[in-house]
Design a protein around this motif. Structure first.
Motif, PDB file in Angstrom:
ATOM      1  N   SER A  70       0.839  -1.197   0.000  1.00 21.35           N
ATOM      2  CA  SER A  70       0.000   0.000   0.000  1.00 21.35           C
ATOM      3  C   SER A  70       0.871   1.242   0.000  1.00 21.35           C
ATOM      4  O   SER A  70       1.848   1.327   0.749  1.00 21.35           O
ATOM      5  N   LEU A  71       0.515   2.188  -0.867  1.00 20.23           N
ATOM      6  CA  LEU A  71       1.188   3.486  -0.875  1.00 20.23           C
ATOM      7  C   LEU A  71       0.577   4.380   0.201  1.00 20.23           C
ATOM      8  O   LEU A  71      -0.635   4.411   0.367  1.00 20.23           O
ATOM      9  N   TYR A  72       1.419   5.097   0.937  1.00 22.08           N
ATOM     10  CA  TYR A  72       0.895   6.074   1.879  1.00 22.08           C
ATOM     11  C   TYR A  72       0.330   7.264   1.114  1.00 22.08           C
ATOM     12  O   TYR A  72       0.852   7.640   0.051  1.00 22.08           O
ATOM     13  N   PRO A  73      -0.731   7.897   1.639  1.00 21.52           N
ATOM     14  CA  PRO A  73      -1.302   9.064   0.961  1.00 21.52           C
ATOM     15  C   PRO A  73      -0.344  10.251   1.017  1.00 21.52           C
ATOM     16  O   PRO A  73       0.566  10.290   1.850  1.00 21.52           O
ATOM     17  N   PRO A  74      -0.532  11.241   0.130  1.00 20.39           N
ATOM     18  CA  PRO A  74       0.401  12.368   0.040  1.00 20.39           C
ATOM     19  C   PRO A  74       0.656  13.078   1.361  1.00 20.39           C
ATOM     20  O   PRO A  74       1.800  13.447   1.654  1.00 20.39           O
ATOM     21  N   LEU A  78       4.431  13.475   2.904  1.00 20.66           N
ATOM     22  CA  LEU A  78       5.069  14.755   3.221  1.00 20.66           C
ATOM     23  C   LEU A  78       5.667  14.731   4.623  1.00 20.66           C
ATOM     24  O   LEU A  78       6.793  15.175   4.842  1.00 20.66           O
ATOM     25  N   ALA A  79       4.912  14.220   5.591  1.00 17.35           N
ATOM     26  CA  ALA A  79       5.397  14.173   6.966  1.00 17.35           C
ATOM     27  C   ALA A  79       6.603  13.247   7.096  1.00 17.35           C
ATOM     28  O   ALA A  79       7.601  13.587   7.754  1.00 17.35           O
ATOM     29  N   LEU A  80       6.546  12.077   6.466  1.00 22.32           N
ATOM     30  CA  LEU A  80       7.659  11.132   6.528  1.00 22.32           C
ATOM     31  C   LEU A  80       8.896  11.693   5.842  1.00 22.32           C
ATOM     32  O   LEU A  80      10.015  11.564   6.347  1.00 22.32           O
ATOM     33  N   GLU A  81       8.674  12.311   4.691  1.00 25.61           N
ATOM     34  CA  GLU A  81       9.822  12.834   3.938  1.00 25.61           C
ATOM     35  C   GLU A  81      10.476  14.005   4.666  1.00 25.61           C
ATOM     36  O   GLU A  81      11.704  14.159   4.653  1.00 25.61           O
ATOM     37  N   LEU A 170       1.765   3.774  -9.273  1.00 23.80           N
ATOM     38  CA  LEU A 170       2.000   5.020  -8.540  1.00 23.80           C
ATOM     39  C   LEU A 170       0.872   5.995  -8.828  1.00 23.80           C
ATOM     40  O   LEU A 170       0.527   6.249  -9.976  1.00 23.80           O
ATOM     41  N   THR A 171       0.301   6.552  -7.755  1.00 23.91           N
ATOM     42  CA  THR A 171      -0.798   7.522  -7.901  1.00 23.91           C
ATOM     43  C   THR A 171      -0.600   8.644  -6.911  1.00 23.91           C
ATOM     44  O   THR A 171      -0.146   8.423  -5.793  1.00 23.91           O
ATOM     45  N   ALA A 172      -0.969   9.848  -7.312  1.00 21.91           N
ATOM     46  CA  ALA A 172      -1.040  11.015  -6.419  1.00 21.91           C
ATOM     47  C   ALA A 172       0.233  11.221  -5.621  1.00 21.91           C
ATOM     48  O   ALA A 172       0.205  11.390  -4.421  1.00 21.91           O
ATOM     49  N   MET A 173       1.394  11.198  -6.315  1.00 21.12           N
ATOM     50  CA  MET A 173       2.629  11.461  -5.605  1.00 21.12           C
ATOM     51  C   MET A 173       2.744  12.950  -5.309  1.00 21.12           C
ATOM     52  O   MET A 173       2.471  13.786  -6.163  1.00 21.12           O
ATOM     53  N   PRO A 174       3.196  13.330  -4.092  1.00 20.41           N
ATOM     54  CA  PRO A 174       3.328  14.741  -3.753  1.00 20.41           C
ATOM     55  C   PRO A 174       4.508  15.368  -4.470  1.00 20.41           C
ATOM     56  O   PRO A 174       5.441  14.680  -4.869  1.00 20.41           O
ATOM     57  N   SER A 175       4.449  16.660  -4.640  1.00 23.82           N
ATOM     58  CA  SER A 175       5.554  17.395  -5.242  1.00 23.82           C
ATOM     59  C   SER A 175       6.702  17.492  -4.258  1.00 23.82           C
ATOM     60  O   SER A 175       6.503  17.744  -3.070  1.00 23.82           O
TER      61      SER A 175
END
Length: 408
Positions: A70-74, A78-81, A170-175
């Protein structure tokens, strides 16, 4: 043939050891030497902000029961990155981002030197997590290898006959330009005059703990029954209640580790125990429901702590004496038995008589909903507390001259 996505799985960055591990991973994934178009970034330098010129990153978890990725939502990415690129904090809580109660119970441990990230759920449960750098020109999918060892895990390299390949679009990757944005936190108006700890505060806290240890004292954490206490220091002892032994130990562990907060789950609700300044106390915060109350840490002898924790079980025993069926009953909202959660207030609805944990039914009380079991109308002002005395709900006015109290 078009190049495939080569995931770069990196431990938490901070030292030369990271360079060594990253070098080995580049060899595993065939990234040594020149980089082909579409491959992930192979830079081993510890990120300190900004973005990779080669693309962005996604974070993936695996369900240990099914092996599904599962991909984490954007908002979570952002918080993890942000935490990953800053090198801190190690624990990233995923709640408070408008994603629902499930994420309120989750945190990700980014890991130390050579360790891989792990998702943890308040109350138990873990998942493997990986950070994957994705090149701009790479195919829009993630390919990872998984292995089943008493549960599904992510394998850092393929093993013929042992691992299986999983593919996730891959879907809805954050900028990547969003990674510098500050992580959301409860607003000042909500927390009032609350002061977050500074490095000097944490040093003073450590000195206090050291003095307590030298004097043979241990800490016990208590929550204030009075919801909006203006002067909690002058409240009588009966206006403070202890947590369960499990929650008390979790809060104390985070306090001693120099953390700014601890995360606990009570029934279906998740709370942040936010430590204030250099004090031995702080706030219990439910960001989703906009509720807060004071908490405090009292240094006591080990025998006194044990007696206080046992008092909660005595309160439940008294309630069982009044209603023997309570011993084998459970809260239908969280599915935990009342016997296994003696520190949690148990309430009985007027009329129908159905019983729940006070924390679990608080949202229904706030919205003046019907009984979740039989849909009977409920006068929430008449709710009875069975296991912990003097507890009502926030939308119930206190008796004349009485302090305003609410469920945990």
């Amino acid at each position: 043939p078009s190049p495939s996505l080569n995931p770069q799985l990196e431990p938490h960055p901070s030292s030369a050891m990271f360079n060594s591990v990253a070098s080995e991973l580049r060899t595993i994934f065939g990234l040594s030497g020149s980089r082909s178009a579409g491959s992930s970034s192979s830079s081993a330098a510890a990120p300190t902000g900004g973005s990779s010129p080669h693309g962005t990153a996604v974070w993936v978890s695996i369900d240990p029961r099914t092996g599904d990725l599962s991909l984490y939502p954007p908002a979570v990415v952002l918080a993890l990155e942000q935490a990953y690129r800053a090198g801190r904090p190690r624990q990233v809580h995923l709640g408070g981002r408008g994603l629902g109660s499930l994420y309120d119970q989750l945190s990700v441990d980014l890991g130390g030197h050579g360790e891989t990230p792990t998702q943890k759920r308040a109350g138990g449960g873990k998942r493997d997590v990986r950070r994957i750098e994705v090149a701009d020109a790479a195919p829009r999918e993630v390919r990872l290898h998984v292995v089943r060892e008493r549960g599904w895990r992510i394998s850092d390299e393929p093993i013929p006959g042992v691992t299986e390949e999983r593919v996730v679009p891959l879907t809805a990757m954050p900028s990547v330009t969003d990674f510098a944005a500050p992580a959301p936190r409860p607003g000042r108006e909500f927390l009032g005059t609350f002061r977050h700890p500074t490095p000097e505060d944490l040093q003073e806290r450590a000195a206090t703990i050291e003095r307590d240890d030298a004097n043979g004292m241990v800490g016990i954490w208590e929550w204030c029954r009075v919801a909006e206490a203006h002067d909690p220091g002058n409240l009588s002892p009966e206006m403070w209640a202890v947590y369960s032994a499990e929650h008390d130990a979790e809060i104390e562990k985070s306090f001693r580790a120099g953390e700014t907060k601890a995360l606990i789950a009570i029934g279906i609700r998740t709370y942040e125990i936010m430590f204030e300044g250099a004090t031995a106390g702080g706030r219990q915060v439910d960001t989703r429901h906009k509720k807060r109350r004071f908490v405090r840490r009292r240094p006591v002898r080990a025998a006194e702590r044990e007696a206080a924790l046992q008092a909660a079980e005595s309160a439940l025993s008294a309630a069982v004496a009044e209603d023997p069926s309570l011993a084998d009953a459970e809260c239908v909202i969280c599915a935990d038995s009342f016997a296994d959660t003696p520190a949690m207030p148990v309430i009985r609805l007027p009329g129908c008589g159905h019983r729940f944990h006070g924390a679990c039914v608080q949202d229904l009380a706030d919205k003046r909903k019907t009984c979740p079991c039989c849909r009977a109308e409920v006068n929430w002002r008449e709710v009875k507390t069975m296991a912990t005395p003097t507890v009502t709900f926030t939308n119930s006015p206190p008796p004349p001259g009485a302090a305003h109290v609410e469920s945990i």
